[in-house]
Design an enzyme around this catalytic site. Structure first.
Site, PDB file in Angstrom:
ATOM      1  N   CYS A  83     -17.350 -21.660 -26.828  1.00 37.03           N
ATOM      2  CA  CYS A  83     -16.772 -22.491 -27.878  1.00 37.03           C
ATOM      3  C   CYS A  83     -15.483 -21.830 -28.405  1.00 37.03           C
ATOM      4  CB  CYS A  83     -17.790 -22.780 -28.982  1.00 37.03           C
ATOM      5  SG  CYS A  83     -17.293 -24.193 -30.026  1.00 37.03           S
ATOM      6  N   HIS A 196     -21.548 -25.515 -25.662  1.00 33.57           N
ATOM      7  CA  HIS A 196     -22.533 -24.483 -26.018  1.00 33.57           C
ATOM      8  C   HIS A 196     -23.652 -24.465 -24.980  1.00 33.57           C
ATOM      9  CE1 HIS A 196     -21.235 -23.330 -30.121  1.00 33.57           C
ATOM     10  NE2 HIS A 196     -20.748 -24.556 -30.162  1.00 33.57           N
ATOM     11  N   GLU A 198     -26.097 -22.474 -24.883  1.00 31.13           N
ATOM     12  CA  GLU A 198     -27.348 -22.149 -25.572  1.00 31.13           C
ATOM     13  C   GLU A 198     -27.951 -23.361 -26.280  1.00 31.13           C
ATOM     14  OE1 GLU A 198     -24.356 -21.598 -28.892  1.00 31.13           O
ATOM     15  OE2 GLU A 198     -24.383 -21.547 -26.697  1.00 31.13           O
TER      16      GLU A 198
END
Length: 215
Positions: A83, A196, A198
């Site tokens: 990001c 992202h 994650e």
């Protein structure tokens, strides 16, 4: 076989625990730290980033993070930016008329997306280049984005002197009004994603496993 050691760089940017947990699940031993030498010595360095470009750069410089990144890359040691952690790898960012110098690993400007609705928030597909290691096995998957700014033009020209980076693109906005931006880059030991991983479910987990496998 020992698990590779990854440092998630702690420079005051956002919720880092989800990144730590995701990289642990990908098979690495993870430490969250701002320590210069520990970050330099790790098998892999993950640079997260949430919020304003200028604030992230100020936090990064406060712990000499730009020097850590530069020295690792000079030695061919893997770095993954996520990001705003990807955005700060470019030459500069412009937010609200304020220009901030980045780490300048790649030329280019981070600027506001030109789409009818900003921020770009939610799941989106990406245009993956051939030869990718980052997206191996997940070329057609969707990933989770949350951002208002991005790199809308890739300007690095290698003239075949070095292997050109593999650049992944995405679009945000309705057909005819969509803005195109860099979604990910693979450049030797330097990888980065605007989305992202994650927060991107199974596809993001697979991407992180692909990265950990290179360490």
């Amino acid at each position: 076989m020992n698990s590779p050691k990854v440092v998630v760089l702690d420079y005051g940017s956002g919720n880092l625990r989800s990144a730590v947990r995701a990289v642990e699940r990908a098979g690495a031993e993870v430490e969250l730290t701002s320590d210069f030498q520990t970050a330099l010595d790790a098998d892999g360095l993950l640079v997260p980033g949430v919020g304003a470009y200028a604030a992230c750069m100020a936090g990064l410089r406060a712990i000499k993070g730009e020097r850590i990144i530069g020295r690792r890359l000079a030695g061919g040691r893997p770095v993954l930016g996520i990001c705003v952690g990807m955005q700060i790898l470019f030459e500069r960012g412009v937010e609200h008329g304020v220009e901030t110098e980045g780490c300048d690993e790649w030329p280019g400007v981070v600027e506001r997306l030109q789409a009818p609705v900003v921020p770009h928030m939610g799941w989106n597909t990406v245009e993956v280049p051939t030869g990718t290691t980052m997206f191996a096995g997940i070329e057609d998957e969707r990933f989770y984005f949350v951002h208002s700014y991005g790199v809308r033009e890739w300007t690095l020209v290698t003239n075949d002197r070095t292997r050109p980076p593999l650049v992944t693109w995405a679009e945000h906005g309705p057909e005819g009004e969509a803005d195109r931006f860099v979604a990910a880059v693979e450049n030797g030991p330097l990888w980065a994603t605007q989305f992202h991983p994650e927060k991107s479910g199974d596809a993001g987990a697979a991407l992180l496993r692909n990265w950990v496998a290179t360490l």
